[in-house]
Design an enzyme around this catalytic site. Structure first.
Site, mmCIF file in Angstrom:
data_model
loop_
_atom_site.group_PDB
_atom_site.id
_atom_site.type_symbol
_atom_site.label_atom_id
_atom_site.label_comp_id
_atom_site.label_asym_id
_atom_site.label_seq_id
_atom_site.Cartn_x
_atom_site.Cartn_y
_atom_site.Cartn_z
ATOM 1 N N HIS A 123 1.069 -0.937 0.108
ATOM 2 C CA HIS A 123 -0.064 0.461 0.439
ATOM 3 C C HIS A 123 0.286 1.451 -0.129
ATOM 4 O O HIS A 123 0.600 2.239 0.225
ATOM 5 C CB HIS A 123 -0.614 -0.150 1.060
ATOM 6 C CG HIS A 123 -2.270 -0.774 1.296
ATOM 7 N ND1 HIS A 123 -3.577 -0.441 1.157
ATOM 8 C CD2 HIS A 123 -2.005 -2.141 0.651
ATOM 9 C CE1 HIS A 123 -3.810 -1.487 0.822
ATOM 10 N NE2 HIS A 123 -3.201 -2.588 0.353
ATOM 11 N N HIS A 244 -1.293 -12.783 -0.788
ATOM 12 C CA HIS A 244 -1.878 -13.188 -0.518
ATOM 13 C C HIS A 244 -1.668 -14.675 0.490
ATOM 14 O O HIS A 244 -2.971 -14.910 1.243
ATOM 15 C CB HIS A 244 -3.311 -13.047 -1.271
ATOM 16 C CG HIS A 244 -3.444 -11.950 -1.533
ATOM 17 N ND1 HIS A 244 -4.332 -11.534 -2.678
ATOM 18 C CD2 HIS A 244 -3.014 -10.638 -0.910
ATOM 19 C CE1 HIS A 244 -4.318 -10.139 -2.411
ATOM 20 N NE2 HIS A 244 -3.866 -9.594 -1.900
#
Length: 329
Positions: A123, A244
């Site tokens: 991010h 992930h």
């Protein structure tokens, strides 16, 4: 020394990596008129050289190596040197502070917190745009924690802040460096590859523009286009998506970094009528197996964990260098 004789243009000092103390210097010497011995006449003749000389000097005064390059090759070389100088550690104390950072990070980042720390990297760095070189890894995530896409990251930053305080007591480091190294350590803590991270990034004093992160609802074509704008290939997109594999997305053991993510993607559990399995992954995860090009890499990584580790390592290094502004000594 005149302009017709070899002259020193610039001396560069490099450190090979953040763990090595080996150094070398290069002297770039401009073309000169060189007096040569003609084999046929055994007379000295003056020949105007079109080549540049590069003399690499070791710490041993009696040791040096000379390479010769054409003007065209020299332009390429100088451009490469400039690029590499930004990719190498800029801080002379990097070799000393790097293990300190690793040690302090491992004191506060447990396997259960690793996914949040790794998400912090994506991010912060994921705002990079190749066309104008805006955004990227710059620590601006500290100003962006209230944005909807960054919900939950405040805890991860607080965790790293504890480690950063200890590191800064020895030598101040940027948030960009701290986040980059922390992500690497998070992967390693969970059994993933060891990823080397160079130091020297500068922090931004303001937030990056909003709307630069790829939405979780993007289709495969949308994902590929988004990552292309950030300088990443489809292969790198699929490799980075493997992050992930840790966390609460439902791809195997949430604290183990492995290739289970790809194996489960191929099973498509979200198509099941079971409420639990239907919640596995994000729409952007599901999209990877709906695109032939992405699917090829999903299958490859599902079959070969070593290949996944190799490609993830390379893509991660590229990610944490994207858009970075470097400390020039």
């Amino acid at each position: 020394m005149t302009t017709t004789t070899a002259s020193l243009v610039k001396t560069f000092l490099f450190r090979c990596d953040s763990f090595s103390s080996f150094k070398f210097k290069c002297k770039f010497e401009s073309p000169a008129k060189t007096r040569l011995l003609s084999p046929a006449t055994e007379k000295h003749v003056v020949r105007s050289s079109r080549a540049w000389r590069i003399r690499c000097l070791s710490d041993d005064p009696g040791s040096s190596h000379v390479f010769v390059a054409s003007r065209r090759k020299m332009v390429v070389l100088l451009s490469t040197v400039q690029l590499l100088s930004h990719m190498l550690p800029q801080n002379g104390n990097a070799a000393e502070i790097y293990p300190v950072m690793q040690n302090e990070i491992r004191k506060v980042v447990t396997k259960g917190k690793a996914a949040g720390v790794l998400r912090l990297v994506f991010h912060d760095a994921g705002t990079f745009e190749l066309d104008d070189h805006s955004g990227g890894i710059n620590g601006s995530i500290a100003y962006e924690l209230e944005r909807p896409e960054n919900i939950g990251l405040k805890k991860s930053l607080k965790v790293l802040a504890k480690a950063k305080v200890k590191v800064d007591e020895i030598q101040p480091v940027s948030w960009a460096d701290m986040i980059s190294v922390a992500g690497s350590e998070a992967v390693s803590i969970c059994g993933g590859p060891t990823i080397p991270v160079v130091l020297g990034r500068l922090d931004s004093a303001q937030p990056d523009p909003e709307g630069k992160l790829p939405p979780e609802t993007l289709s495969a074509s949308g994902l590929k286009e988004c990552f292309k704008r950030k300088g990443f290939s489809t292969q790198e997109l699929v490799a980075l998506s493997g992050a992930h594999t840790i966390g609460s997305k439902g791809f195997g053991d949430p604290t183990v970094f492995d290739n289970a993510y790809y194996k489960i993607l191929l099973e498509k559990p979200w198509t099941s009528t079971s409420k639990m399995t239907s919640m596995v992954g994000l729409p952007s995860d599901h999209a990877l197996v709906q695109d032939d090009e992405c699917l090829r890499w999903v299958k490859r990584y599902a079959e070969d964990q070593d290949k996944f580790f190799e490609d993830f390592t390379n893509a991660y290094i590229k990610l944490v260098n994207s858009g970075a502004k470097w400390n020039m000594l």
